[in-house]
Design a protein around this motif. Structure first.
Motif, short mmCIF file in Angstrom:
data_model
loop_
_atom_site.label_atom_id
_atom_site.label_comp_id
_atom_site.label_asym_id
_atom_site.label_seq_id
_atom_site.Cartn_x
_atom_site.Cartn_y
_atom_site.Cartn_z
N SER A 301 13.30 -86.86 12.41
CA SER A 301 12.32 -87.89 12.77
C SER A 301 11.28 -87.33 13.72
CB SER A 301 13.03 -89.09 13.41
OG SER A 301 12.11 -90.01 13.95
N VAL A 302 11.73 -86.52 14.69
CA VAL A 302 10.79 -85.89 15.62
C VAL A 302 9.87 -84.93 14.88
CG1 VAL A 302 10.59 -84.33 17.60
CG2 VAL A 302 12.30 -86.17 17.62
N VAL A 303 10.43 -84.16 13.96
CA VAL A 303 9.64 -83.19 13.21
C VAL A 303 8.59 -83.89 12.34
CG1 VAL A 303 9.74 -81.49 11.34
CG2 VAL A 303 11.41 -81.39 13.20
N LYS A 304 8.97 -85.00 11.72
CA LYS A 304 8.05 -85.69 10.80
C LYS A 304 7.12 -86.66 11.50
CE LYS A 304 10.69 -85.32 6.53
NZ LYS A 304 11.23 -86.04 5.35
N HIS A 305 7.56 -87.21 12.64
CA HIS A 305 6.75 -88.19 13.37
C HIS A 305 6.71 -87.82 14.85
CE1 HIS A 305 7.18 -90.66 9.73
NE2 HIS A 305 8.48 -90.43 9.81
N PRO A 306 6.21 -86.65 15.18
CA PRO A 306 6.30 -86.16 16.57
C PRO A 306 5.61 -87.07 17.58
CG PRO A 306 4.77 -84.81 15.29
CD PRO A 306 5.51 -85.68 14.32
N HIS A 307 4.46 -87.62 17.23
CA HIS A 307 3.71 -88.41 18.21
C HIS A 307 4.43 -89.70 18.56
CE1 HIS A 307 0.40 -85.62 17.99
NE2 HIS A 307 0.31 -85.76 16.68
N SER A 308 5.28 -90.19 17.67
CA SER A 308 6.09 -91.37 17.99
C SER A 308 7.09 -91.08 19.09
CB SER A 308 6.83 -91.85 16.74
OG SER A 308 5.93 -92.23 15.72
N HIS A 309 7.36 -89.81 19.32
CA HIS A 309 8.33 -89.40 20.34
C HIS A 309 7.66 -88.70 21.51
CE1 HIS A 309 11.72 -90.25 17.60
NE2 HIS A 309 10.91 -89.83 16.65
N GLY A 310 6.32 -88.76 21.58
CA GLY A 310 5.61 -88.14 22.69
C GLY A 310 5.52 -86.64 22.60
N ILE A 311 5.60 -86.10 21.39
CA ILE A 311 5.55 -84.65 21.16
C ILE A 311 4.38 -84.33 20.24
CG2 ILE A 311 6.78 -82.78 19.97
CD1 ILE A 311 9.35 -83.86 21.20
N ASP A 312 3.74 -83.17 20.46
CA ASP A 312 2.59 -82.77 19.65
C ASP A 312 2.92 -81.68 18.64
OD1 ASP A 312 0.98 -84.53 21.08
OD2 ASP A 312 0.38 -83.00 22.53
N ILE A 313 3.76 -80.70 19.02
CA ILE A 313 3.93 -79.49 18.21
C ILE A 313 5.40 -79.32 17.83
CG2 ILE A 313 3.64 -76.98 18.17
CD1 ILE A 313 1.41 -77.42 20.30
N VAL A 314 5.67 -79.16 16.53
CA VAL A 314 7.04 -79.05 16.05
C VAL A 314 7.31 -77.81 15.21
CG1 VAL A 314 7.38 -81.56 16.08
CG2 VAL A 314 6.54 -80.45 14.00
N ALA A 315 6.28 -77.16 14.72
CA ALA A 315 6.47 -75.99 13.85
C ALA A 315 6.56 -74.68 14.62
CB ALA A 315 5.34 -75.91 12.82
N GLU A 316 6.23 -74.73 15.91
CA GLU A 316 6.28 -73.55 16.76
C GLU A 316 6.98 -73.88 18.07
OE1 GLU A 316 2.23 -72.54 17.39
OE2 GLU A 316 1.82 -72.12 15.27
N GLY A 317 7.62 -72.87 18.66
CA GLY A 317 8.21 -73.05 19.97
C GLY A 317 7.21 -72.76 21.06
N CYS A 318 7.57 -73.08 22.29
CA CYS A 318 6.67 -72.86 23.43
C CYS A 318 6.59 -71.38 23.80
CB CYS A 318 7.16 -73.67 24.62
SG CYS A 318 6.30 -73.36 26.18
N CYS A 319 7.69 -70.66 23.68
CA CYS A 319 7.77 -69.28 24.17
C CYS A 319 7.00 -68.31 23.28
CB CYS A 319 9.23 -68.85 24.25
SG CYS A 319 9.45 -67.17 24.81
N GLY A 320 6.06 -67.58 23.84
CA GLY A 320 5.28 -66.59 23.09
C GLY A 320 4.45 -67.24 22.00
#
Length: 373
Positions: A301-320
């Motif tokens: 659900s977070v991956v498909k609807h990230p903004h509903s969970h207050g998240i912007d980016i799901v295909a990449e991690g924060c590190c590097g």
């Protein structure tokens, strides 16, 4: 080091945890959390301990003290942990799901690693993790990076139990273990580190056969800790493996780094079988309260609807770059990492951010976790 709550919780109590598959639509999640949010602390009372087995999703630093390259005890790991810039060995920018569970239940703010000499049995009496990053149900998975297999984690637990009996007395130690929640979070490495990378298991088993092999090991492990006194166990399934950034990159680059659906189907299949195993053991094993924590639905659900969970980016991690960096490959500084990990679902190419762990725990604490308390 003595954690808050270590002495006062060395007593008898009763509680439990269960986390099933997400069935609510994303748009219904926030109102539900708001409704239950102020009731959580009142609902859970006098919980004695959280005892943890598994892999990097619940390893608070045990790998720091063994000979392996699978460590997260350097920057930028721990960038947001307990005030910032405290790499503990957690494969995250901050706390893990088990830390949040312990904190929310009023025990202590985080679960310490059993091998960390900074902590004593006084700390471990109210919660401890034996987990080891990169391990799996399969002993062969642990051998890949020379980490702690589940059978060794079980030996540590036996040692812990004896230490607890000396510290609290046999009767009180028995009560703590019987009333504690046992969290088992493992399985993902068996597939992405072992089965799909090295030929031994894939030559020996089909995917379906390997799932069944892992589940036989899972059943054996749960029965072993049951014999040692565990009565309340939360067994965690696997996430949508096909949507992990590293899988999108390594296994699905030619399709534009979309989620790999066949690996997601494998995750769903394994979780269905895990749920069936949980139902079987609940029927057959006297006094066992066993729950299945299925993280697949909520993470998808977070991956498909990230903004509903207050998240912007799901295909990449924060590190590097966020697509391949993991463990020692993460740059030992923040220069190449994202400025705000709260905008990301994943911290590195495999592991959730503290933000995603908090989302998962907020949901489970305020819904079905309550059913077995």
């Amino acid at each position: 080091m003595v954690l808050q709550g270590s002495i006062s919780h060395c007593s008898s109590s009763s509680w439990l945890i269960i986390i099933p598959r997400l069935v609510l639509l994303p748009q219904l999640l926030l109102p539900l959390l708001l409704y239950f949010g102020n009731k959580t602390e009142a609902h859970y009372k006098n919980i004695p301990a959280v005892i943890v087995f598994g892999d990097s999703t619940v390893d608070a630093g045990n790998n720091n003290f063994i000979d392996t390259i699978a460590k997260g005890n350097f920057a930028p790991y721990g960038r947001d942990f307990d005030g910032g810039n405290k790499p503990t060995g957690r494969f995250c920018n901050g706390r893990l799901s088990t830390d949040f569970i312990s904190d929310a239940l009023g025990i202590k703010p985080f679960i310490p690693a059993y091998l960390d000499p900074a902590y004593s049995i006084e700390d471990f009496a109210t919660g401890v993790t034996f987990a080891s990053a990169s391990t799996g149900y399969d002993n062969l998975t642990a051998q890949v990076l020379n980490v702690i297999p589940l059978w060794k984690q079980l030996e540590f637990f036996k040692e812990y139990k004896k230490r607890l009996e000396i510290y609290c007395g046999i009767a009180t130690a028995q009560t703590i273990i019987q009333e504690a929640i046992f969290v088992i979070s493992v399985g993902t490495n068996d597939f992405i580190v072992n089965y799909y990378v090295f030929p031994e298991r894939s030559n020996q088993f089909t995917v379906e056969e390997y799932e069944n092999f892992l589940l036989s090991l899972s059943e054996k492990f749960m029965l072993e800790i049951y014999k040692l006194g565990a009565r309340k166990i939360s067994l965690t399934g696997v996430p949508p493996i096909g949507c992990l950034p590293i899988v999108r990159t390594v296994f699905n680059l030619k399709f534009g780094r979309a989620c790999r659906e066949d690996l997601n189907e494998m995750s769903r299949s394994f979780n269905r079988k895990t749920r069936d195993l949980v139902s079987k053991l609940r029927r057959e094993v006297k006094g066992l309260k066993l729950a299945f924590n299925d993280p697949y639905g909520l993470i998808l659900s977070v991956v498909k609807h990230p903004h509903s969970h207050g998240i912007d980016i799901v295909a990449e991690g924060c590190c590097g770059t966020g697509v391949l960096e993991l463990g020692f490959l993460c740059p030992k500084s923040n220069e190449c990492s994202c400025p705000d990990a709260n905008k990301y679902a994943f911290w590195d190419s495999v592991h959730p951010t503290e933000k995603l762990y908090r989302i998962i725990v907020d949901y489970t604490l305020n819904t079905t976790l309550r059913e077995l308390s």
